[in-house]
Every structure is written in C-alpha cells, then in structure tokens.
Enzyme design. Structure first.
Site, mmCIF file in Angstrom:
data_model
loop_
_atom_site.group_PDB
_atom_site.id
_atom_site.type_symbol
_atom_site.label_atom_id
_atom_site.label_comp_id
_atom_site.label_asym_id
_atom_site.label_seq_id
_atom_site.Cartn_x
_atom_site.Cartn_y
_atom_site.Cartn_z
ATOM 1 N N PHE A 11 32.686 -30.731 76.762
ATOM 2 C CA PHE A 11 31.701 -31.752 77.159
ATOM 3 C C PHE A 11 30.633 -31.973 76.091
ATOM 4 C CE2 PHE A 11 27.584 -32.069 79.737
ATOM 5 C CZ PHE A 11 27.522 -33.453 79.609
ATOM 6 N N THR A 133 22.119 -21.355 76.404
ATOM 7 C CA THR A 133 21.692 -21.913 77.685
ATOM 8 C C THR A 133 20.372 -21.312 78.152
ATOM 9 O OG1 THR A 133 22.283 -22.008 80.048
ATOM 10 C CG2 THR A 133 23.121 -20.150 78.799
ATOM 11 N N ASP A 134 19.655 -22.048 78.998
ATOM 12 C CA ASP A 134 18.433 -21.511 79.595
ATOM 13 C C ASP A 134 18.730 -20.442 80.642
ATOM 14 O OD1 ASP A 134 19.451 -23.125 81.609
ATOM 15 O OD2 ASP A 134 17.625 -24.300 81.897
ATOM 16 N N GLU A 135 19.978 -20.335 81.081
ATOM 17 C CA GLU A 135 20.308 -19.380 82.136
ATOM 18 C C GLU A 135 20.169 -17.930 81.684
ATOM 19 O OE1 GLU A 135 23.553 -20.256 84.773
ATOM 20 O OE2 GLU A 135 23.635 -22.335 84.095
ATOM 21 N N TYR A 159 28.368 -15.306 83.733
ATOM 22 C CA TYR A 159 28.254 -16.318 82.673
ATOM 23 C C TYR A 159 26.995 -16.126 81.846
ATOM 24 C CZ TYR A 159 26.650 -20.669 80.589
ATOM 25 O OH TYR A 159 26.120 -21.595 79.723
ATOM 26 N N LYS A 163 26.479 -15.036 77.851
ATOM 27 C CA LYS A 163 25.771 -15.868 76.869
ATOM 28 C C LYS A 163 24.573 -15.120 76.293
ATOM 29 C CE LYS A 163 26.265 -19.478 75.578
ATOM 30 N NZ LYS A 163 26.987 -19.946 74.365
ATOM 31 N N LEU A 199 27.912 -30.250 88.974
ATOM 32 C CA LEU A 199 27.285 -30.957 90.092
ATOM 33 C C LEU A 199 27.373 -32.484 89.994
ATOM 34 C CD1 LEU A 199 25.549 -30.848 92.700
ATOM 35 C CD2 LEU A 199 23.543 -30.943 91.210
#
Length: 357
Positions: A11, A133-135, A159, A163, A199
């Site tokens: 993506f 990622t912000d996660e 996940y 990361k 989502l």
C-alpha cells in the site's frame, strides 16, 4: 543514481514508487515478496517504464539483497517491507517476527557490507530510511499529550512489538557501525491501493457490496489519520534533508474515533453512490467483539518534522477521505482483483459470518 525500495508493491510502498517516478527520472529498484498485500496491480501504470525495475523477492534473502546492491548501486534504500496488520499478528505472530525483525536485520547487514565498500563520497551521501509506525509507542489515555519522538516505546501487539524491535536494530546499527540511517514513525495511513482488510477500505467495499460494516467494541478507539500521499511527501523530504540518525514522527493532525470514520464513509457514499432504496449506508453498521489488547488511542505530534524540515500535510481529513472514496468508486476492477478466496477466508475468520458474503 538509483534508489532501492523494499515492499514497493504494498500500500504505502507502491504509492511512494508511483509518486517518486511521477516527479523524478531517478530509477527505482523495487523489491517485494508479493505476499497477500503486495500487488503488482498497484503498479500497472508503470508497465514499460524503464525507470522501474521490479524484482520479486524477500528482504530475508541475503544473497538476493546483496546482489541487487552490487548490481544497481543505489544511493539510498527505503524500507517499507513489513507485515503490518495487527489482527493478523494476533492470529499468527511468526510471520511478523520473521519479516519485521529477521528481515530488517538481514537488510541492515547487507546494507552495512555494501556501504563499507563505497568510495568516501558515495558513503557520505548514502542513506537507509526505515519506515515504521506510531504503534511502537503503545497507547495513550484520552488526555495524554500526543506521541513525540522522545516517547518511550511500549508496544502492545505482536505487530507493534516486531516493529519496535526493527526500529531498535536500525538505531543500533547507526550507533554501533555508523550506518547512515533515518527512521520515520507514521500514524494510520489511508488512500488509494489500500488492501481492504484495514478499516477504511473494508468499510467502503463492504458498504458497496451491501454487507455489514463491522466495528470493534464501542468504536471509540482513536487514531490519527494520514493521507498516504502526504506520507510519501514526508518520506521524500526526510530522505533529502533529514539529519542522519534522527527519527521523525509523521502525522496528519486528524485524531478521530473509529466510529466517526465509519459514519463519515457512509455519509460520503450516500452522496456519491446513493442506495436504490434511499436508505443510508450507516444502517449496515454492526458492532463485533473487540480484538484482544486493542489500544484505545494513538496520536502523533508532528511538530519536529515541520520545524526542522518544513513539512506538513497538505490534505485535511475531509479532502483526503473524499479522494479515497472516489478512488475506490472509480476502480472496481482493482477491488475485485484483490478480493481473492484467501481474502474472503480472512474476513470470515476475523469478523465471523457477520461480514462474509
């Protein structure tokens, strides 16, 4: 001169490759494993473009990565390659450990060997940009300040833990070996070519198909939303002007709860593709059991990249979500092509019969 992009059929990676070649003649060597979310259909407009060289392969394949580096001599590597879906990581964390940790380690080692053999000028100019990622920062309480680059890592899913580990490896290879790296941590992306398990695209394709729109828990999980092409422009800016060894948070300044996102999608679809019976798509919303350990809130403080590099997003959420929905309406063949048997099986496994045909 060339750049090597890993995960360039996914993506974000494919959007980056398309945007790069739309404004630069510098060739892109595109390495992608073509797992379920890697899709050459994203890159069909580049067929016949000599500036795009696609190679199917894994960043964990050391001989392949080393060969590509020696053959094409890229001045930069941009690492988009990752397993990225929290839900999938809960069901099967092994692939996330392999790709996100072991794969990043392999890429770093191949890059270090390549970089050490460059001449001094090329070595000075070389960069490896790691997209994260912000996660990795964990979850925020409703009133807590947004994540800055100084925020402690507190990953809560397989996940985000994988990361976080990859980010730590990148940092360590810079501090130990001097490898010239850059790291970006982005918020939730949305836009064209987004695989419809996430989502926003899931809501769009399910709404148009007359299927239920499954929302986890109470739908009040809050995320910051970043239009993918804004993310791509931020990465280009960090690559060209970022300070070696630094981390830059990239966000859209658009904090919203998931249920509001879903209702916004329904409202726009009501306008652009009204249902024959005149009812709203929001009648298809249903609530399903929340996923384990679901983080309640992410928020990105993107002031550092604006202050130091002059970047800020161009799209508001209102303009970005409209463009996104318009793209899905205009590209039904792409949607049909990615909804394979494997995809239907996954949706059924994750959401149960409520979201399956």
């Amino acid at each position: 001169m060339a750049i090597l992009v890993t995960g360039g059929a996914g993506f974000i990676g494919s959007n980056f490759v398309l945007d790069w070649l739309a404004q630069s003649k510098e060739p892109v060597i595109n390495l992608d494993k073509l797992t379920y979310a890697g899709n050459l259909g994203n890159l069909v407009s580049l067929e016949g473009n000599s500036s795009h060289v696609f190679v199917q392969g894994d960043i964990g394949d050391r001989s392949l990565v080393s060969r590509l580096l020696v053959e094409y001599k890229p001045r930069a590597i941009l690492n988009f390659a990752a397993e990225s879906h929290v839900d999938r990581s809960i069901h099967g964390p092994g692939e996330f450990i392999q790709t996100n940790i072991q794969g990043t380690f392999n890429l770093l080692e191949c890059t270090r060997e390549y970089w050490l053999n460059l001449d001094e000028q090329a070595k000075c100019n070389f960069r490896l940009l790691h997209v994260s990622t912000d996660e990795v920062y964990g979850t925020l309480s409703p009133d807590a300040p947004a994540f800055t680059e100084e925020h402690a890592y507190e990953p809560n899913s397989p996940y985000s833990a994988s990361k976080a580990a990859s980010d730590h490896l990148v940092r360590a290879w810079h501090h130990t070996y001097g490898l010239p790296v850059l790291t970006t941590n982005c918020s939730n992306n949305y836009g064209p070519y987004h695989f419809p398990e996430k989502l926003i695209p899931l809501m769009i394709v399910n709404a148009l198909a007359g299927k239920p729109l499954p929302v986890y828990g109470d739908g009040m999980q809050i995320r910051d939303w970043l239009y993918v092409k804004d993310h791509c422009s931020a990465i280009r800016r960090v690559l060209s002007a970022g300070h070696v060894g630094e981390t830059y948070n990239v966000g859209g300044w658009n904090e919203m709860p998931n249920i509001e996102i879903v209702k916004t999608v329904c409202t726009i679809l009501d306008q652009l593709r009204p249902k024959p019976d005149g009812s709203s798509y929001d009648t298809q919303i249903c609530y399903v059991q929340d996923r384990p350990g679901h983080d309640r809130r992410y928020a990105i403080d993107a002031r550092k990249i604006e202050r130091e590099l002059g970047w800020k997003p161009e799209e508001t959420f209102e303009t970005g979500i409209y463009k996104t929905i318009r793209w899905y309406l205009d590209n039904p063949q792409w949607v049909q092509d990615v909804q394979s048997g494997d995809y239907r099986e996954w949706v059924g496994k994750q959401y149960g019969s409520v979201a399956t045909p």
